[in-house]
Design an enzyme around this catalytic site. Structure first.
Site, short mmCIF file in Angstrom:
data_model
loop_
_atom_site.label_atom_id
_atom_site.label_comp_id
_atom_site.label_asym_id
_atom_site.label_seq_id
_atom_site.Cartn_x
_atom_site.Cartn_y
_atom_site.Cartn_z
N CYS A 188 -32.57 45.67 -1.10
CA CYS A 188 -33.32 46.70 -0.38
C CYS A 188 -33.85 46.16 0.95
CB CYS A 188 -34.48 47.18 -1.26
SG CYS A 188 -35.52 48.39 -0.42
N CYS A 224 -37.41 47.39 1.86
CA CYS A 224 -38.49 46.71 1.12
C CYS A 224 -38.69 45.28 1.63
CB CYS A 224 -38.18 46.61 -0.37
SG CYS A 224 -37.39 48.04 -1.07
N ASP A 225 -37.58 44.56 1.87
CA ASP A 225 -37.69 43.10 2.01
C ASP A 225 -37.43 42.54 3.41
OD1 ASP A 225 -38.32 42.94 -0.66
OD2 ASP A 225 -36.23 42.75 -1.29
#
Ligand code: NAP
Length: 306
Positions: free
Chosen positions: A134, A137-138
């Site tokens: 992701c 997200c990261d």
């Protein structure tokens, strides 16, 4: 039975939420079960550029929250719980979830999909310690770091562009010599100075002990290279979440679910929409259309039962 309703919708991504809006508005007593947060994969997308009505784009969490609020306005109930089983008893369905049971006259499955794994050494061991599925997200964890991205579809291209806002250098590894993602993303990726493309190349292993330190790749000429990196983002497609329907529609267990044009599966009263469905284009715009279709068809199905 803890709850009796007309329609149960399992999964709160765009397809499920759209079905919920249409079902609620049609006065069907509707319950949506979502195991985590509404939005599904879309909740992890920060820029949806092609959903009609938003010329400036819209982020996934905002769009999902608005869809949920719209469904709630029409009386739809949301339960945060993971469905563990669906069975059909005569004309009704029983859905077992972690906190109880629901009886429904019809069910819409909108359980989406999960990221496919590469299955190479180090992938499992270093997940969360350099291995990610992701970008949204990261990517911020890799500010001014070097990363590898794997894949050649829309996800790999779009996420590479997002990750490039943070990482200093991206090596985009693709197993063929052409991308399958949209042309507009291809152009943007190819002209991005931070993205280097390795065509005809596959990942052999992901290396590191406590954290990821390098990725070993091999090209179609058999040349092996160890790319120093702090992270790897893997976007090699998705696997539909069909465990719930395995005993009801064994033919589609582990694959995408076949439906007719009304989104009905081989089981009367059981519908499937969105990423989990065979032939779905896997776009937010098409998912909401599938959801609306299924909700209307479920309404007719329920009417005919009575
Ligand atoms: P995808 O379109 O299935 O692409 C997967 C990519 O990974 C392909 O390039 C494939 O290579 C590669 N791949 C598959 N298995 C591999 C393996 N074992 N090792 C190495 N590479 C492998 O998946 P996706 O990009 O996640 O997209 C899924 C769906 O969502 C698509 O319908 C896409 O259009 C849609 N989507 C749309 C947007 C958007 O902004 N419109 C954004 C994200 C996703 P090959 O090309 O050689 O098969």
């Amino acid at each position: 039975m803890d709850k009796v309703c007309d329609l149960a919708i399992i999964g709160g991504g765009p397809a499920g939420l759209s079905a919920a809006i249409y079902a609620g508005r049609a006065d069907l007593r509707t319950t949506v079960l979502e195991k985590m947060i509404v939005g599904g994969q879309v909740a992890l997308t920060m820029d949806i550029a092609n959903y009609p009505g938003f010329p400036e784009g819209v982020d996934g969490p905002t769009l999902s929250a608005k869809m949920k609020a719209q469904a709630e306005r029409f009386g739809v109930e949301f339960l945060t719980a993971e469905a563990t089983d669906i069975s059909k008893n005569g004309k009704s369905f029983t859905i077992t979830h972690k906190n109880g049971m629901i009886e429904a006259k019809a069910v819409i499955i909108s359980t989406g999909s999960d990221p496919r794994k590469l299955g190479v050494p180090g992938e499992k061991e270093l997940r969360g310690r350099g291995v990610s599925y992701c970008g949204t997200c990261d990517a911020p964890f890799f500010r001014e770091r070097k990363v590898v991205v794997v894949g050649g579809g829309d996800s790999a291209l779009k996420e590479s562009l997002h990750i490039a806002k943070f990482a200093s250098e991206i090596t985009l590894v693709h197993r063929r010599d052409t991308f399958r993602g949209e042309k507009i993303y291809q152009r943007q990726v190819m002209s991005n100075e931070r993205i280097n493309i390795r065509w005809n190349t596959s990942v052999k292993s992901i290396n590191g002990t406590d954290k990821l330190t390098s990725v070993t790749v091999e090209n179609s000429d058999g040349e092996v290279e160890e790319i120093k990196a702090d992270g790897i983002f893997i976007f090699v497609g998705t696997v539909p979440n069909t465990e719930l329907i395995c005993h009801l529609v064994p033919k589609n267990c582990g694959g995408h679910i076949d439906t007719d044009m009304d989104m009905m599966t081989a089981v009367e009263g059981l519908f499937a929409v969105g990423d989990v469905r065979e032939h779905s284009y896997r776009q937010v715009a098409t998912a909401v259309g599938e959801g609306a279709t299924a909700a209307m068809a479920a309404g007719h199905y329920i009417e005919n039962l009575e």
